[in-house]
Design a protein around this motif. Structure first.
Motif, PDB file in Angstrom:
ATOM      1  N   PRO A  68      44.458  -4.337  29.983  1.00 32.62           N
ATOM      2  CA  PRO A  68      44.721  -2.986  29.488  1.00 32.62           C
ATOM      3  C   PRO A  68      44.760  -2.693  27.941  1.00 32.62           C
ATOM      4  N   HIS A  69      43.596  -3.183  27.431  1.00 36.74           N
ATOM      5  CA  HIS A  69      43.356  -3.007  26.132  1.00 36.74           C
ATOM      6  C   HIS A  69      42.039  -2.853  25.550  1.00 36.74           C
ATOM      7  N   VAL A  70      41.605  -2.196  24.475  1.00 43.98           N
ATOM      8  CA  VAL A  70      40.299  -1.770  24.112  1.00 43.98           C
ATOM      9  C   VAL A  70      39.410  -3.028  23.963  1.00 43.98           C
ATOM     10  N   GLN A  71      38.349  -2.834  24.908  1.00 44.39           N
ATOM     11  CA  GLN A  71      37.302  -4.134  24.795  1.00 44.39           C
ATOM     12  C   GLN A  71      36.065  -3.634  23.925  1.00 44.39           C
ATOM     13  N   THR A  72      35.507  -2.168  24.290  1.00 38.61           N
ATOM     14  CA  THR A  72      34.499  -1.892  23.859  1.00 38.61           C
ATOM     15  C   THR A  72      34.763  -0.589  23.044  1.00 38.61           C
ATOM     16  N   GLY A 119      46.717   2.443  28.149  1.00 34.64           N
ATOM     17  CA  GLY A 119      45.835   1.390  28.031  1.00 34.64           C
ATOM     18  C   GLY A 119      44.325   2.022  28.692  1.00 34.64           C
ATOM     19  N   VAL A 120      43.466   1.654  27.622  1.00 32.95           N
ATOM     20  CA  VAL A 120      41.941   2.007  28.048  1.00 32.95           C
ATOM     21  C   VAL A 120      41.114   0.850  27.629  1.00 32.95           C
ATOM     22  N   GLN A 121      40.022   0.721  28.253  1.00 35.29           N
ATOM     23  CA  GLN A 121      39.148  -0.231  27.972  1.00 35.29           C
ATOM     24  C   GLN A 121      37.964   0.102  27.041  1.00 35.29           C
ATOM     25  N   ILE A 122      37.616   1.487  27.141  1.00 33.85           N
ATOM     26  CA  ILE A 122      36.413   1.719  26.352  1.00 33.85           C
ATOM     27  C   ILE A 122      36.949   2.904  25.426  1.00 33.85           C
ATOM     28  N   VAL A 123      36.693   2.957  24.082  1.00 31.63           N
ATOM     29  CA  VAL A 123      36.933   4.195  23.464  1.00 31.63           C
ATOM     30  C   VAL A 123      35.567   4.703  22.813  1.00 31.63           C
ATOM     31  N   ILE A 124      35.202   6.024  23.177  1.00 25.88           N
ATOM     32  CA  ILE A 124      34.169   6.486  22.415  1.00 25.88           C
ATOM     33  C   ILE A 124      34.307   7.374  21.455  1.00 25.88           C
ATOM     34  N   GLY A 125      34.166   7.483  20.115  1.00 27.32           N
ATOM     35  CA  GLY A 125      34.545   8.474  19.104  1.00 27.32           C
ATOM     36  C   GLY A 125      33.772   8.551  18.130  1.00 27.32           C
ATOM     37  N   ALA A 146      32.950  -5.673  21.956  1.00 28.64           N
ATOM     38  CA  ALA A 146      31.366  -5.035  21.874  1.00 28.64           C
ATOM     39  C   ALA A 146      31.496  -3.799  21.034  1.00 28.64           C
ATOM     40  N   VAL A 147      30.805  -3.525  20.151  1.00 29.26           N
ATOM     41  CA  VAL A 147      30.683  -2.409  19.289  1.00 29.26           C
ATOM     42  C   VAL A 147      29.265  -1.743  19.581  1.00 29.26           C
TER      43      VAL A 147
END
Length: 536
Positions: A68-72, A119-125, A146-147
């Protein structure tokens, strides 16, 4: 031929892809997915509409765990694109326990903070809002694997380059970096050298973007009645949903007002709108409450609507890359689309550069005549009238006036008059060009005076090439040419004379600024000046 089942990806992703109706990857997906799966940094040169979201989304989702953490993290230039990418990734990860979150300005930051805590795995912003969360320490990037920089050139144009660098400096250094961009300006190449590790480059050529589902056509129009030409084209083509591109914010506002005044369901999108106004316009466009979205290139960034049937370039794009980018907004998801470009005489050279870049000749169509528009619209007008006749609404209010008119005039004349009165805005004006009057040309020809001659090395070959390139007519169509020391006369066919006039009126020939005007009629006994003879 490659299929999605050929890729070494999770079966749950393959199941989601199949539900989305895709079997074989697009060119950018076929080239990019294996490289990203292998763990390499990647630069993808591709325009909107090529399937690049799935190109990076499929391999990234394949490598994400349920931790549950940001991976991408994916950076986009606009909130619209952030929402679109998030929606696409949610579909691809439908059968996997992965959460995606779009974060952008204009939405409650408190809501975004609560979602991040869950808890999110992918953040788009967007870069600005990502920066806000980093300053508040509500977003941590130390475990990012990954970025993605999506539409990097547009983020550069919008002034986000410093924000992007600040974000990349805070990301875990043990990561892969993916950069997607329609063009590769120097600043983007510099960014890739600084923050990417021996990236592989994949690209697709222009033909893979524009063909085969997009039909391209251009219309030669006069600057003075460009709006009228557009309306005739719209009435003739009858688009279901269209994006009309203008060069400036002022142009968007003026054209939107003109279209609305003529009864078209249109609204404008430009940089001066607030976010709430922008959202309202986009909502109307997505649910087809409006037929036409009038926009600048900057305002249209991130727009992704699958049902756009037509892209109309009211103003020709500034460069070939923008042209490809614009027309890629139609013909989406396997559907067909049309790209229509209005070209004034002075823009013909610009069109030729676009054709050279995309390596194809764009066919030319004549602007529909009033008669053609009327013929095309007759059935729809008939339907409007019959619907009114079949309506149960009480029309007795008009009985007295109807009887009075029928006593004085024939019924068919009354109907014709009412039709013209009601649909005159749709028909438009009948002024199709210039009235040059009598110029002394041969029958069917218009004779022009040009204020330079042999003094600027004018020759028939040079003048014919200028006219042919500017108007798109064969050189043999040009009539009589008389070149003197300081001026020139040339005759051109009457139907192309207005285009020649607008194209060459204030142009340059052999580097010299020229002025072209309709010639005065020849006197009955004209003493024509003789060409100057070279001195012995």
């Amino acid at each position: 031929m490659t299929y999605f089942n050929d890729f070494d990806i999770n079966e749950n992703i393959k199941k989601a892809i199949k539900e989305m109706g895709f079997e074989e990857p697009s060119p950018i997906q076929e080239k990019a997915i294996p490289e990203i799966l292998s763990g390499r940094d990647l630069i993808g040169q591709a325009q909107t509409g090529t399937g690049k979201t799935a190109a990076f989304g499929i391999p990234l989702i394949n490598q994400i765990t349920t931790a549950p953490h940001v991976q991408t993290i994916i950076l986009t230039p606009t909130r619209e694109l952030a929402i679109q990418v998030s929606g696409e990734l949610q579909k691809l990860s439908k059968y996997m326990k992965i959460r995606t979150l779009p974060i952008y300005g204009g939405q409650s930051i408190g809501h975004q903070i609560r979602a991040l805590k869950q808890g999110v795995q992918i953040v788009i912003g967007t870069p600005g809002r990502i920066q806000d969360h980093l300053r508040r320490k509500t977003l941590r990037l130390d475990k990012v694997r990954a970025v993605v920089l999506d539409e990097a050139d547009e983020m550069l144009d919008m002034g986000f380059i410093d924000d992007i660098e600040n974000i990349l400096k805070q990301v875990n250094t043990d990561r892969k970096t993916l950069l997607f961009s329609a063009t590769m300006p120097p600043a983007i190449r510099k960014l890739s050298r600084r923050y990417m590790n021996s990236p592989v480059t994949v690209s697709i050529n222009k033909s893979e973007v524009t063909a085969p589902s997009i039909d391209q056509v251009y219309f030669k129009v006069l600057e003075r009645n460009k709006q009228e030409s557009l309306c005739r084209i719209l009435d003739s083509k009858d688009p279901e949903l269209g994006i009309i591109f203008c060069r400036t914010k002022k142009g968007v506002a003026e054209l939107t007002e003109a279209l609305q005044a003529r009864g078209y369901l249109a609204d404008g999108l430009h940089g001066d709108l607030t976010q709430s106004q922008r959202d309202a316009v986009m909502k109307k466009f997505r649910d087809s409450s409006i037929e036409f979205l009038v926009a600048t290139d900057v305002a249209a960034r991130g727009i992704d609507v699958n049902d756009v049937s037509h892209v109309i370039n009211y103003d020709i794009p500034q460069d070939p890359e923008s042209y490809v980018h614009r027309i890629g907004r139609t013909g989406r998801a396997g559907k067909s689309g049309e790209a229509l470009t209005l070209v004034t005489p002075r823009e013909m050279k610009h069109l030729r550069s676009i054709e050279a870049e995309i390596k194809m000749a764009i066919p030319s169509h004549a602007v529909p005549s009033i008669e053609e528009v009327v013929e095309k619209q007759q059935q729809s007008w008939k339907n409007l009238i019959t619907d009114q006749l079949n309506d149960d609404e009480d029309l007795s209010l008009f009985n007295a006036l109807t009887e009075e008119l029928l006593e004085q005039y024939e019924a068919k004349d009354i109907v014709r008059s009412l039709m013209k009165l009601n649909f005159s805005s749709a028909i438009g004006e009948s002024d199709d060009g210039y009235n040059f009057g009598e110029t002394g040309g041969a029958k069917g020809m218009i004779r022009f005076f040009i204020n330079v001659g042999r003094n600027v090395n004018m020759s028939p070959k040079v003048l014919i090439e200028e006219i042919s390139n500017a108007v798109g007519i064969p050189g043999k169509a040009v009539g009589r040419i008389d070149i003197f020391e300081n001026f020139t006369f040339v005759e051109v066919p009457e139907d192309v004379a207005p285009f020649v006039y607008e194209a060459l009126r204030y142009s340059r020939i052999n580097g010299a600024r020229v002025n072209l005007e309709p010639a005065k009629p020849r006197p009955k006994r004209e003493n024509r000046p003789r060409p100057a003879r070279p001195s012995r």
